[in-house]
Design a protein around this motif. Structure first.
Motif: not given
Length: 582
Positions: A98-103, A88-93
């Motif tokens: 962000q594994s919850q947004k991964s397929d 998933g996309p990286k965190n803001d920091n």
């Protein structure tokens, strides 16, 4: 307190408890089995999902690797894009993904991971890339699973800490090897995530099992209440019979096993009442017969003693007669020596002849008395024989009755055995029936033992009766011999009387015919010798008669003893039967 203890031991309470236990065990077993099967299915489905997710991730890596080979991306760029696709996309920091947004995620809990050959982190939503931890035990298992040949070996289980609860739980990972990059790619998830939805199902199973148990308990209570009441009535009737109060029962009869038990119990109580009533009548008749036999034995014994005394008197008279004949013989010898005193000796012989005539007449009278006594003894013996035959017939009747008792006992025992078998088939439901069947079988065994004891007593009576009949037969033979001896004695007494009469005639004529005295002297001497011989034979015959009479007295004494024993046995039988009240 006693009522509570009795209720806990009652068949109804035990059956209700058994219904509850069986229902709970059945519901628990079915629910547990369903739960375990569902858990197994969900785990298999979860493992398949993990494999599918990893296969998708491997396809993504293949595409990126194709672009690297086409020089569209460098290896580092392709690996960085792979981390974005997989984690998933990286965190803001800028730290973590962000594994919850991964397929490529399983139920928001399972996430993709990838490790290098040196166990360094290549893909992970939290751990820093390229870092190798101090403890690489779990990563070694996963890398080994990725390189395994068997399909099942790609699944690796290990213990890991749950960040949400801080508890260490079992974790499952499916690993696969991406050879171009030397990555061991996989997805890991706690195993309880596979069957988390089953916890609510477990609560439903418990509630349904409790409801079914209560419903089964109510249905059983309504169905079994009447049957248990009938069993209590059977138990109460059994206790009454065991206490000796035999009454004809009228229990409710139905077509089921309990109703058939009540039917059999009704029939058994009626038959038992009839049996005990018949035994009481037979026992009374047996006592009367034993009393009559004892009285007859005593009368016969007294008659035999009188016969013995009469024969003793005859024996004494015969011995005296032999002695007198011997004296007469000596006098005849002296007559030969003293012919000068013929007249005096003739008078003396006449006196002796008169005495002999009187003795002969007395002997004939005694013989007549002996004949009458012997005939009376024969008649008494025939009466005893008839009494013994009648006793034997009654003993046979009693034996048939005891056979009937034993047959009924065997049938009752068989009925109780069948009831025990049916109770055993019924399992927990039949425990009460088994207790009742055991009580019925014990009662049948006691009845059978009493019948066997009566049969043994009857057998002893039959043996004593047979022995007494044999003795009576021997006694009859002895009486026949005695009768013949008496007739022979009478004949000899008649001969003696004739000889004595002739002697008197010859003595009266002796005064007129002294010249013929010497010629007749030889005849008289021979006659005296014959008379002495006959007297000796009579004495021997009377001794034999005396011995036979003694044997008869002994035999009759044995009959009296047997009669007393029969009377005792009859009294004992009455005592055994008296405990039952009709």
């Amino acid at each position: 307190m006693k009522k509570k203890a009795f209720a806990s031991r009652s068949v109804f309470f035990q059956l209700m408890s058994a219904i509850i236990v069986i229902t709970i065990l059945t519901g628990g077993l079915v629910g547990t089995t369903g739960y375990l099967l569902a858990k197994h299915v969900l785990i298999d489905a979860g493992k398949a999902d993990l494999k599918h997710i990893v296969s998708g991730a491997m396809a993504t890596l293949e595409q990126l690797n194709d672009r690297v080979e086409k020089k569209e991306l460098t290896l580092e760029q392709a690996q960085e894009q792979a981390r974005l696709y997989l984690s998933g996309p990286k965190n803001d920091n800028g730290k973590g993904y962000q594994s919850q947004k991964s397929d490529f995620i399983y139920k928001n809990k399972g996430y993709l991971i990838a490790y290098g050959t040196d166990y360094s982190t290549q893909v992970h939503p939290v751990n820093d890339i390229g870092v190798i931890p101090d403890n690489t035990t779990n990563r070694q298992k996963m890398v080994a699973g990725a390189n395994a040949k068997g399909e099942d070996a790609h699944y690796v289980t290990y213990m890991d800490k749950d960040d949400a609860t801080g508890e260490e739980k079992e974790k499952l990972a499916y690993m696969s090897q991406f050879t171009p990059w030397n990555w061991s790619v996989g997805i890991a998830v706690f195993q309880d995530e596979f069957y988390k939805e089953l916890e609510q199902m477990k609560l439903y199973i418990i509630l349904i099992t409790a409801g079914v148990a209560l419903l089964s308990l109510g249905v059983f209570y309504l169905a079994a209440r009447g049957k248990v009441r009938l069993l209590k009535q059977v138990t109460a009737a059994s206790k009454e019979i065991a206490a000796g109060n035999i009454e004809r029962t009228n229990l409710k009869e139905t077509t089921d096993e309990i109703g058939q038990l009540a039917k059999g119990f009704n029939h058994m109580s009626g038959e038992l009442r009839t049996l005990v009533s018949g035994l009481q009548e037979t026992s009374s008749q047996l006592v009367e017969s034993a009393t009559d036999l004892s009285a007859i034995s005593e009368e016969t014994s007294a008659s035999s003693e009188e016969i013995g005394r009469a024969i003793g008197d005859i024996s004494t008279g015969t011995l005296h007669q032999a002695s007198d004949l011997e004296v007469a013989n000596q006098q005849m010898t002296q007559f030969n020596q003293s012919i000068e005193n013929v007249k005096e000796q003739s008078d003396h012989i006449k006196r002796i002849s008169d005495q002999s005539s009187q003795s002969s007449q007395q002997g004939q009278q005694i013989v007549q008395q002996l004949k009458q006594s012997n005939e009376q003894s024969i008649q008494a013996s025939q009466g005893i024989r008839a009494g013994i035959e009648q006793l034997s017939t009654k003993v046979q009747d009693i034996s048939q009755i005891t056979d009937t008792i034993e047959s009924i006992s065997n049938e009752t025992n068989l009925l109780a055995l069948n009831a025990s078998i049916e109770a055993a088939r019924a399992g927990e439901h039949g425990k009460g029936f088994s207790v009742v069947a055991s009580e019925v079988r014990n009662l049948a065994e006691q009845t059978k033992q009493s019948a066997v004891q009566i049969q043994q007593m009857i057998q002893g009576i039959k043996e004593e009766t047979t022995a007494t009949a044999g003795i009576m037969s021997s006694t009859m033979d002895r009486f026949a011999e005695l009768d013949e001896a008496v007739h022979a004695t009478e004949h000899e007494f008649n001969a003696i009387s004739t000889l004595i009469s002739q002697t008197i005639v010859e003595t009266n004529a002796m005064a007129k015919e002294l010249n013929t005295l010497l010629e007749q002297n030889d005849l008289i001497t021979k006659a005296m010798h014959g008379a002495a011989h006959v007297s000796q034979e009579n004495a021997a015959a009377i001794e034999e008669i005396t011995a036979s009479t003694d044997e008869q007295v002994t035999a009759i004494s044995n009959v009296a003893k047997a009669a007393e024993r029969l009377n005792e046995l009859s009294m004992r039988l009455n005592q055994d039967i008296a405990r039952y009240r009709l």
